[in-house]
Design a protein around this motif. Sequence first.
Motif, short mmCIF file in Angstrom:
data_model
loop_
_atom_site.label_atom_id
_atom_site.label_comp_id
_atom_site.label_asym_id
_atom_site.label_seq_id
_atom_site.Cartn_x
_atom_site.Cartn_y
_atom_site.Cartn_z
N ARG A 1 22.41 21.65 28.94
CA ARG A 1 22.47 20.19 29.04
C ARG A 1 21.09 19.64 28.73
O ARG A 1 20.10 20.02 29.35
N LEU A 2 21.04 18.75 27.72
CA LEU A 2 19.78 18.20 27.25
C LEU A 2 19.60 16.77 27.73
O LEU A 2 20.54 16.13 28.19
N ARG A 3 18.38 16.25 27.60
CA ARG A 3 18.07 14.92 28.15
C ARG A 3 18.74 13.79 27.37
O ARG A 3 18.94 12.70 27.91
N SER A 4 19.12 14.04 26.09
CA SER A 4 19.72 12.95 25.30
C SER A 4 20.57 13.49 24.17
O SER A 4 20.43 14.64 23.74
N ALA A 5 21.44 12.62 23.67
CA ALA A 5 22.24 12.95 22.49
C ALA A 5 21.35 13.20 21.28
O ALA A 5 21.65 14.06 20.44
N ALA A 6 20.24 12.46 21.18
CA ALA A 6 19.32 12.66 20.06
C ALA A 6 18.76 14.08 20.06
O ALA A 6 18.62 14.70 18.99
N ASP A 7 18.47 14.63 21.24
CA ASP A 7 18.00 16.01 21.32
C ASP A 7 19.08 16.99 20.89
O ASP A 7 18.80 18.01 20.25
N VAL A 8 20.33 16.70 21.23
CA VAL A 8 21.45 17.55 20.81
C VAL A 8 21.56 17.56 19.29
O VAL A 8 21.67 18.62 18.66
N LEU A 9 21.49 16.39 18.68
CA LEU A 9 21.64 16.29 17.22
C LEU A 9 20.44 16.88 16.48
O LEU A 9 20.57 17.29 15.33
N ALA A 10 19.29 16.95 17.14
CA ALA A 10 18.08 17.47 16.49
C ALA A 10 17.99 19.00 16.53
O ALA A 10 17.13 19.58 15.87
N ALA A 11 18.87 19.66 17.27
CA ALA A 11 18.81 21.11 17.40
C ALA A 11 18.99 21.80 16.06
O ALA A 11 19.79 21.37 15.22
N LYS A 12 18.27 22.89 15.85
CA LYS A 12 18.33 23.67 14.62
C LYS A 12 18.73 25.11 14.97
O LYS A 12 17.88 25.98 15.19
N PRO A 13 20.03 25.38 15.06
CA PRO A 13 20.48 26.69 15.51
C PRO A 13 20.14 27.81 14.54
O PRO A 13 19.95 27.58 13.35
N ALA A 14 20.07 29.02 15.08
CA ALA A 14 19.82 30.21 14.27
C ALA A 14 20.99 30.45 13.33
O ALA A 14 22.09 29.92 13.53
N SER A 15 20.78 31.25 12.32
CA SER A 15 21.84 31.53 11.35
C SER A 15 22.74 32.69 11.80
O SER A 15 23.85 32.83 11.30
N SER A 16 22.27 33.50 12.74
CA SER A 16 23.07 34.63 13.21
C SER A 16 22.87 34.82 14.70
O SER A 16 21.88 34.35 15.28
N ALA A 17 23.84 35.49 15.31
CA ALA A 17 23.79 35.73 16.76
C ALA A 17 24.65 36.95 17.08
O ALA A 17 25.55 37.30 16.30
N PRO A 18 24.42 37.60 18.21
CA PRO A 18 25.24 38.75 18.59
C PRO A 18 26.70 38.35 18.78
O PRO A 18 27.00 37.23 19.19
#
Length: 199
Positions: free
Chosen positions: A77-94
Amino acid sequence: MGGKPKAKGVAVQECGIGLVDVRFDEDQLAFKAPALIKHEPLTETERAVAVQLCGIDEDALVEAVHIENGPRWQLLRLRSAADVLAAKPASSAPLGTDLGLAGPHPSNARRDWELRAFFADTHKRFVEDPVTGSFNAGVAMHLFGEGLVEGSFVAGQGQVVGADGLIACEQDPSGAIWIGGTCRMISNGGVLEMPFSGG
């Protein structure tokens, strides 16, 4: 096939987590959120891995919890929707990784909360889902359960991948939580059979 619901406007669907009530009317379906199987804070190690995979600013993180309801969702849970939209997820995961983000919009927005959900596919690619019923259900169970929302709210999902999902989350007088929305067909297609000419 061909059975009729026992209660008007409600059907029961058998899912991996068990029997789930589905409420329907002319333009919307909603399912009753199942109870959470696991609902507790992430460990420090789990939290660090989740932050890295989701590519978030750790200063934006408010809490990190398990909201497992079949899929093993972990919620940041992040402080704002803007922080959610700014996330840059990894290209791979287990394999088996199910991670999601949620953050509140300003009070005058079309949506109340913004969600993003990621999972590792069979090739370990970390894929973003446009709209995710199980994740929305887990988030709603957590938000209502912790007193972070009351009555109802609208979640948005899918903006980053070109979708415009709007999910209605409501707690009824009995305390049950319903997750609903409307699906609209944008395109339809089929397989075109071409004549074969040997030669």
